[in-house]
Design a protein around this motif. Structure first.
Motif, PDB file in Angstrom:
ATOM      1  N   ILE A 240       0.857  -1.260   0.035  1.00  0.00           N
ATOM      2  CA  ILE A 240      -0.055  -0.057   0.009  1.00  0.00           C
ATOM      3  C   ILE A 240       0.799   1.459  -0.103  1.00  0.00           C
ATOM      4  O   ILE A 240       0.538   2.138   0.361  1.00  0.00           O
ATOM      5  N   ASP A 241       1.981   1.209  -0.740  1.00  0.00           N
ATOM      6  CA  ASP A 241       2.973   2.310  -0.552  1.00  0.00           C
ATOM      7  C   ASP A 241       2.281   3.564  -1.346  1.00  0.00           C
ATOM      8  O   ASP A 241       1.566   3.520  -2.485  1.00  0.00           O
ATOM      9  N   THR A 242       2.253   4.641  -0.855  1.00  0.00           N
ATOM     10  CA  THR A 242       2.080   5.880  -1.286  1.00  0.00           C
ATOM     11  C   THR A 242       3.119   6.430  -2.506  1.00  0.00           C
ATOM     12  O   THR A 242       4.279   6.080  -2.384  1.00  0.00           O
ATOM     13  N   LYS A 243       2.832   7.415  -3.165  1.00  0.00           N
ATOM     14  CA  LYS A 243       3.808   8.061  -4.062  1.00  0.00           C
ATOM     15  C   LYS A 243       4.959   8.468  -3.289  1.00  0.00           C
ATOM     16  O   LYS A 243       6.100   8.617  -3.620  1.00  0.00           O
ATOM     17  N   GLU A 246       7.191   6.029  -1.935  1.00  0.00           N
ATOM     18  CA  GLU A 246       8.171   5.491  -2.854  1.00  0.00           C
ATOM     19  C   GLU A 246       9.227   6.524  -3.367  1.00  0.00           C
ATOM     20  O   GLU A 246      10.442   6.019  -3.805  1.00  0.00           O
TER      21      GLU A 246
END
Length: 286
Positions: A240-243, A246
Motif C-alpha cells: 500500500i505504498d504511497t507515491k 516510493e
C-alpha cells in the motif's frame, strides 16, 4: 583542350564540366568537417578509475575523446572493455602527456593522490580538473600543490552512475575556471572539455567554489543525511505504498549506493555542513 581548375575547357566552344570532379566540393566539406571534429578531440587522463571514473570514461570515449587511466587498483580488464588505455604506473600515465587530467578519487584521498603523481612528467600547461562533491577544499589544495603553470578547473557533475545512467539532459554541471592561462589554445581546451558536458545535455552552471559549498550544504549534504538516516531505519516497500513513500525509497537507494567515504567527505570538507546539521536538529525538535 586544356584542363584548368578542375574543369575541362576547349579553346573554342562552351565550357565542359568533368563528371569526376563534380564530387570534389562534397569531399572537401566532409574532410573539413572531420578536421574540425579532430581539433576538438582531447586526450583525457583519469586518476582514480573506480565507479565514477569508469562512468565518465564511458561517455568520453563515446564522444570521441582518447581516454587514459591510472588507479591504485588494477582495472585493466574494465578499462579494456571501455576502450580506455590503463597504466599501472603513474609515471607511464603522465608520460602520455594528456591534455586534461581528471582527479576522480575519493575526497579523503585527494591530497595523497596529488602528492603521488609525478607532475614533472606532465606538460607544464596541463589542465587539471577535479570532479569532487565539495569545492573549496580541492580548490585550495590544487592551488597550493600544483605548479603555477598548470591550469585548474573545479567541477561538480551533480549526478552519478545511478541518477545519470540514462540521459544527462537537464542534469547540473557546476564549474569554476579557477586558473586558466590566457593563451588561445588553453582557453580553447577548457571550452572543448566543458562542451562535452553541454553536448550531453547538461545544464551548465558557472559559480565560485565558495558559493557551491554554501548552497550544496543545504541541498546535497541534507539530502544524503536524510537518505542515510532513513536507510538506517531499514524501510521496505509494502503493498500500500504511497507515491511519497516510493520517493523516499528512491532517495534511500540513491544516497546509500554511494560510499560512506563520500558522505563523510561532504561533512568533513564543507564548512557549512555543521550549520545545516544544527538546523536539521532544530527543525526536528520543533
Amino acid at each position: 583542350m586544356e584542363v584548368a581548375g578542375g574543369l575541362c575547357t576547349r579553346t573554342r566552344g562552351p565550357l565542359q564540366t568533368c563528371a569526376l570532379d563534380a564530387a570534389m566540393p562534397f569531399d572537401y566539406e566532409s574532410r573539413a568537417t572531420s578536421k574540425i571534429k579532430e581539433s576538438k578531440q582531447l586526450t583525457i587522463g583519469i586518476v582514480g578509475f573506480g565507479t565514477f571514473g569508469q562512468f565518465l570514461a564511458k561517455r568520453l570515449v563515446q564522444h570521441g575523446h582518447k581516454v587514459l587511466a591510472t588507479s591504485r587498483t588494477n582495472y585493466q580488464h574494465e578499462a579494456a572493455g571501455l576502450g580506455v588505455s590503463f597504466f599501472r604506473d603513474p609515471d607511464d600515465f603522465c608520460e602520455e602527456h594528456p591534455d586534461v587530467v581528471i582527479l576522480a578519487c575519493a575526497i579523503l584521498a585527494l591530497e595523497k593522490v596529488i602528492g603521488s603523481l609525478p607532475l614533472q612528467r606532465l606538460r607544464r600547461s596541463t589542465l587539471i580538473v577535479d570532479v569532487l562533491s565539495v569545492k573549496q577544499f580541492p580548490k585550495q589544495l590544487l592551488l597550493s600543490m600544483l605548479p603555477p603553470e598548470m591550469d585548474v578547473l573545479c567541477t561538480h557533475p551533480m549526478f552519478g552512475p545511478d541518477s545519470g545512467k540514462g540521459s544527462w539532459g537537464g542534469l547540473n554541471l557546476m564549474y569554476d575556471k579557477v586558473r586558466i592561462g590566457s593563451a588561445g589554445r588553453r582557453q580553447a581546451r577548457v571550452d572543448s572539455f566543458l562542451q562535452f558536458f553541454a553536448e550531453q545535455g547538461c545544464r551548465m552552471v558557472e559559480m565560485s567554489c565558495e558559493e557551491h559549498d554554501r548552497l550544496a550544504a543545504g541541498t546535497q549534504f541534507i539530502t544524503h543525511s536524510v537518505g542515510r538516516v532513513l536507510g538506517e531505519m531499514g524501510l521496505e516497500s509494502t503493498s500500500i505504498d504511497t507515491k511519497g513513500f516510493e520517493a523516499l525509497l528512491r532517495l534511500v537507494d540513491n544516497t546509500n549506493n554511494d560510499s560512506f567515504d563520500l558522505y563523510y567527505g561532504l561533512f568533513m570538507y564543507n564548512q557549512n555542513a555543521t550549520e545545516e546539521l544544527a538546523r536539521l536538529e532544530a527543525a526536528f525538535d520543533s
